[in-house]
Design an enzyme around this catalytic site. Structure first.
Site, mmCIF file in Angstrom:
data_model
loop_
_atom_site.group_PDB
_atom_site.id
_atom_site.type_symbol
_atom_site.label_atom_id
_atom_site.label_comp_id
_atom_site.label_asym_id
_atom_site.label_seq_id
_atom_site.Cartn_x
_atom_site.Cartn_y
_atom_site.Cartn_z
ATOM 1 C CB SER A 1 -8.488 0.873 5.730
ATOM 2 O OG SER A 1 -9.080 2.058 5.678
ATOM 3 C CB SER B 1 -7.978 3.609 2.763
ATOM 4 O OG SER B 1 -7.200 3.090 3.714
ATOM 5 C CE LYS C 1 -3.924 1.929 2.592
ATOM 6 N NZ LYS C 1 -4.774 1.841 3.549
#
Lengths: 480, 488, 95
Positions: free
Chosen positions: B175, B151, B76
């Site tokens: 997330s 997210s 990420k």
């Protein structure tokens, strides 16, 4: 109307740790800009603080030194505001639960009396960087080397009533923290910076007037001047029927005045809240006790002990205990010569005099304490006179060796051989018939004065090396 | 090859069935081919990935047996990577190339893993749809008109589409779990403090936690073994000993008590989703677990509590983005105030600004007690509620989300409508508990996630339950049909 | 909790974020909605409840006082928007 000045002080003390409070960067003063500012200090994304154990221990030492409550559970908070020298946009500080709670501070005043002021609290926080206003095409340069240096903010009650008291407090505080070894106390380098909260009120009233805060005053002299200027300024306003604006002011040493800080005009809302990147700092009694055991003797205890143990005057005890370094020096000298009073005298008069003349700090003194003790021992054992000793001291100062070596090399040993002295005395008497006649004609009272001439002549003849006590004894016999 | 599990990849590399270079080339080619449809990566550095794959192959030849040697994974874009742009999905950090690695990245590097690139995400991890990225929305590989969740939407979409065998994610309020559910993969949010936060761009410090996103519970266990552990540079990382998370995977579920909170099956839950979740729970019952009806009365407090605590912390965590030392800086600032306000206006997207403002308000004079302090008190009430339930059950289970992935743009401009998507995941972060999402069916052609919540530091048990479920079912084996032909 | 446009201006000032005039109304509206959501908390009785700053109620570890960092100014300033003579530059700060 007469007015009373009310002052409270906030001192920001840089703690003498090797590394920063929340990072492993060095804290050394004077490094090239931003060479001691690393990822944590620069607030790079994802960086986190880790608390320095020594900063915590120093804070606890201070708390114990002023007899304060130690916060067994203290909490770090974020104090939020934007400023280019504050990289995270918040300062990690302590708000509701500081590490040091209420304490007391006894200040010795010049007239020998004392004044006790309240310590409100002391808390740990991080220092900010520095803004450099030299012109970079109309821009300001930011150096973050100082950012993250551990600070102990020491807040007093509004217990001062004069500039003298405030300065006396700062001097005592300086002495305490350097005794404790928690700060170098170097004001010129910003290790100890003072914010002054000052207001006036009609004498005899209890309510506090509107105060102004004078930020970042960095010498005892400037503190005194800033207080004098600001109190006079406020007095003028109040006497003219005006009112004081609560504001932050800056002391400008060049102009010797305080003025309003424009940049701080907007009222700040610091939005304090517990720093989620740190956890509460919790101590047990054993930790606090261990720190207590490690405390050195504190200035006022040492002063008292010097007075009691060495039978020094209050004045001498105060001078000699003023710094830990000087106190240690004095005690070493006293131990080596066994005569504390003579040691006290020599340290204060000869040693401090020479240092002063040469503009040297004690740390750079060329005569080590044991050597000075050795010199004084030669006075007390009669090897040399006090007068010769000053000559020997000069030689020691110039690096010519220890007392014994110098006495030997220069042949300064005191003459205590009765036969040798008697022959010198005989010669002097023989060469001074007028003085002898005068002496013999005089009464006892005058004789005591007149004998000095003969002593002086003998000393001169012996190049100062005659044992003065012995000379006096022998002369008394010869002249009678 | 892109269908291999992490466990298969590790054994294949060990057995010499394929090299890391071949694998890495395969995934890079797939990213080149398919990611135009998904937009799941922000940065892919082919050269660096191949160089590190070649290095891994050489090391293997030299006898190196590091746990993930030569295994390609995606990170990420919230984790700082030395020399590789770390944008956090924001214009603010579009030009930010950190000169350091996050602890998590260091751990993966030390274990020999090969980084394929940095995955897309909601800006500063603020979002539940991945529509809040400066680099554009991510598309769900099951239906590219739908969101992948957020997210960590880029990581979830990439793993689901076989662009990476596994990825890292972060979870502040769901997330990892919510995008895992939406994309049909397995995601684990560990206990708060289990994985170091150092070098992970902070959103809400007391809630943020990094975790693995992969094809299966077993793969998550392999990754967590590399990720977990105390970090001396993160004061909030836990000293708790780290077990081998693979050890207990095969333990039988007999005697396990699974609590089903009534509040997680109430109003707002999509009917098909509920049906699928209940079927999955029956499967667990068949495997020996006992289902226990419980009540988590504080459930409805999670959203308001979270949307004070998280923005408050975020509002000050994001103060460092000021245009002075790194990142975006507005052009020709007139003065200092202009530098700050314009840099931050330009650098932050709408949702980030909104949360900074809410957080600033919640901490400001006169509102602190009513908002922030109150929320932190309620947070303890929520945690205590879980603790009480954990006295009678070992695991709490329910849906990860109220329904399957929603359509891009469907939540409009009302932030609160989007926040309701997190109803089942937020409380886990507030309480600091570990939580997982595993594929447990489909609704409307898209995956449905079963959420498992455990006691603090009980990740092994969650992985065990998930693994046993995955041994008995094949929901986690299902793949979206994504091909060159369907490309727009 | 309703919030006025003036309040928004004040918070935006504290947060150092410029909000374009045409956006103020929309921002005010969305923040008002979030605060309304948060107002549910007021109904919870939290008398005597200690605020929870950390999920584990853990205590702080301390780091030894050792310098572990070396000068990396060059690497850090390579990614800075404006530097000169080793300093970060900002528009003139006036005290």
């Amino acid at each position: 109307m007469s007015w009373e000045m009310v002052i409270g002080l906030e001192v920001h003390l840089q703690l003498a740790t090797q590394s920063k409070i929340f990072s492993g960067s060095a804290t050394a003063f004077g490094a090239p800009p931003n060479t001691q500012a690393n990822a944590v200090d620069l607030a790079m994304p994802g960086m986190l603080p880790v608390l320095n154990a020594e900063a915590v221990r120093f804070a606890v030492m201070f708390g114990l030194g002023v007899g304060a409550e130690i916060g067994k559970r203290s909490v770090f908070d974020r104090k939020n505001y934007f400023y280019p020298d504050l990289p995270k946009g918040y300062q990690i500080s302590q708000f509701e639960q500081p590490i040091v709670g209420r304490g007391e501070f006894v200040i010795p005043l010049a007239d020998g009396s004392t004044h006790t002021i309240g310590i409100t609290r002391a808390h740990l926080e991080e220092d900010a960087g520095k803004s450099l206003h030299e012109d970079f095409q109309g821009q300001t340069g930011i150096d973050l080397n100082r950012a993250g240096t551990p600070l102990l903010e020491i807040v007093t009650e509004p217990d001062f009533r004069s500039a003298e008291q405030a300065v006396a407090y700062l001097k005592s505080l300086h002495s305490l923290v350097t005794y404790l070894g928690i700060s170098d106390g170097n004001m010129a380098e910003g290790s100890m910076r003072c914010d002054i909260n000052l207001s006036l009120r009609p004498s005899g009233t209890d309510e506090l007037g509107t105060r102004t805060e004078i930020k970042n005053v960095n010498s005892f002299r400037f503190v005194e001047r800033a207080i004098r200027f600001e109190s006079a300024r406020q007095l003028d306003i109040l006497e003219d029927g005006g009112s004081i604006t609560q504001e932050t002011r800056l002391y400008d040493a060049d102009r010797d005045e305080t003025r309003s800080m424009r940049s701080k005009e907007v009222a700040n809302d610091y939005r304090y809240f517990p720093e989620p990147d740190l956890l509460p700092v919790v101590f047990d009694d054993a930790y606090i006790e261990a720190v207590r055991q490690s405390l050195p003797e504190l200035p006022r205890d040492k002063r008292q002990r010097f007075a009691d143990e060495y039978e020094l005057s209050d004045y001498d005890a105060a001078v000699l205990s003023d710094s830990r370094e000087l106190a240690d020096y004095f005690e070493t000298v006293a131990k080596h010569c066994g005569e504390a009073k003579i040691a006290a005298n020599w340290v204060q008069v000869e040693l401090l005099g020479q240092l002063n003349k040469a503009d040297l700090p004690l740390s750079e003194c060329p005569v080590p304490a044991p050597a000075l003790g050795g010199l004084i021992a030669r006075i007390t054992d009669g090897t040399i006179s006090g007068k010769i000793a000053k000559q020997v001291f000069e030689a020691m100062w110039n690096g010519e060796g220890d007392a014994d070596a110098i006495i030997e090399a220069k042949g300064l040993k005191q003459v205590s051989d009765t036969g040798e002295l008697e022959s010198m005395i005989d010669e002097v008497i023989a060469e001074s018939p007028d003085q002898l006649a005068q002496y013999q004609a005089a009464d006892d009272g005058k004789r005591k004065k007149l004998v000095g001439y003969f002593v002086g002549q003998v000393m001169k003849r012996s190049k100062g090396q005659a044992n003065p006590q012995l000379v006096n004894q022998l002369l008394a016999k010869k002249l009678s | 090859m892109h269908d291999l599990s992490l466990a298969d990849i590790i054994s294949g590399l060990q057995a010499g069935q394929f090299s890391s270079t071949e694998l890495t080339q395969g995934y890079l080619a797939r990213i080149d081919e398919l990611d135009r449809q998904l937009n799941s990566f922000i940065t892919v550095d082919h050269k660096a990935a191949l160089a590190s794959a070649e290095q891994a192959d050489q090391q293997r030849a030299a006898g190196n047996e590091a746990a993930l040697l030569g295994v390609p994974i995606a990170h990420k874009d919230i984790f700082c990577t030395r020399g590789v742009r770390t944008s956090c999905g924001s214009r603010m950090l579009d030009n930010f190339v950190p000169p350091y690695d996050a602890t998590l990245i260091q751990r993966f590097n030390a274990s020999g893993a090969v980084s394929l690139g940095k995955t897309n995400m909601d800006e500063f991890a603020m979002g539940s749809s991945n529509e809040n990225s400066f680099y554009g929305a991510v598309h769900n590989p099951w239906d590219t008109d739908r969101v992948p969740g957020g997210s960590s939407g880029g990581s979830a979409a990439a793993v689901a589409a076989g662009l990476a065998p596994a990825a890292t994610g972060t979870d502040t309020g769901g997330s990892i779990r919510q995008p895992a559910a939406f994309c049909g993969i397995t995601g684990l949010k560990p206990t708060y403090g289990r994985v170091s936060r150092l070098g992970m761009v902070a959103f809400a410090s007391s809630l943020d936690q990094a975790g693995p996103m992969a094809r299966s519970a077993q793969d998550c266990a392999i990754l967590l073994n590399v990720m977990a552990g105390q970090d001396p540079l993160d004061s909030t990382s836990a000293a708790e000993p780290v077990p081998d998370y693979c050890t207990d995977l095969d333990a039988p579920l007999s005697g396990l008590r699974i609590g089903l909170p009534a509040e997680y099956f109430g109003e707002g839950l999509d009917a098909t989703t509920e049906q699928q979740i209940r079927a999955a729970l029956q499967e667990l019952e068949k495997l020996g677990a006992t289902l226990v009806d419980i009540s988590l009365k504080t459930t409805e407090l999670a959203i308001p509590t979270y949307y004070i605590v998280a923005p408050a912390e975020a509002s000050t965590n994001l103060s460092r983005f000021d245009g002075v030392r790194y990142g975006h800086r507005c052009e020709d600032p007139e003065d200092l105030l202009d530098l700050y306000t314009r840099t931050r206006e330009e650098g932050f997207g709408d949702e980030v600004k909104r949360r900074i403002l809410v957080g600033t308000y919640a901490l400001s004079a006169g509102y602190y007690d009513a908002y922030y302090k109150k929320a932190q008190q309620v947070r303890r009430v929520i945690r205590d509620d879980f603790m009480t339930q954990f006295e009678q059950v070992d695991v709490i289970a329910g849906p990860t989300t109220p329904g399957p992935a929603f359509k891009l743009g469907s939540k409009g401009n009302d932030p609160v409508a989007m926040y309701l998507e997190d109803a089942y995941t937020l409380a886990v972060n507030l309480a600091g508990l570990p939580g997982m999402s595993i594929p447990a069916g489909t609704a409307d052609g898209c995956p449905v996630g079963l959420q498992l919540i455990g006691r603090h530091f009980d990740e092994s048990r969650l992985l065990n339950v998930a693994h046993q479920f995955q041994q008995a079912t094949d929901w986690h084996q299902q793949r979206p049909s994504l091909s060159q032909e369907t490309a727009a | 909790m309703s919030i006025a446009e003036d309040d928004i201006a004040q918070i935006a000032d504290l947060a150092r974020i410029r909000i374009a005039p045409e956006q103020v109304a929309e921002v005010t509206d969305s923040i008002g909605r979030i605060l309304t959501l948060a107002d549910q908390l007021q109904a919870v009785d939290t008398t005597g409840v200690e605020p929870m700053a950390n999920p584990h109620d853990a205590v702080q570890r301390l780091r030894d006082d050792v310098v572990t960092e070396t000068n990396q100014r060059e690497a850090f300033q390579a990614i800075a928007p404006a530097v000169e003579s080793g300093l970060y530059l900002v528009p003139q700060v006036i005290d």
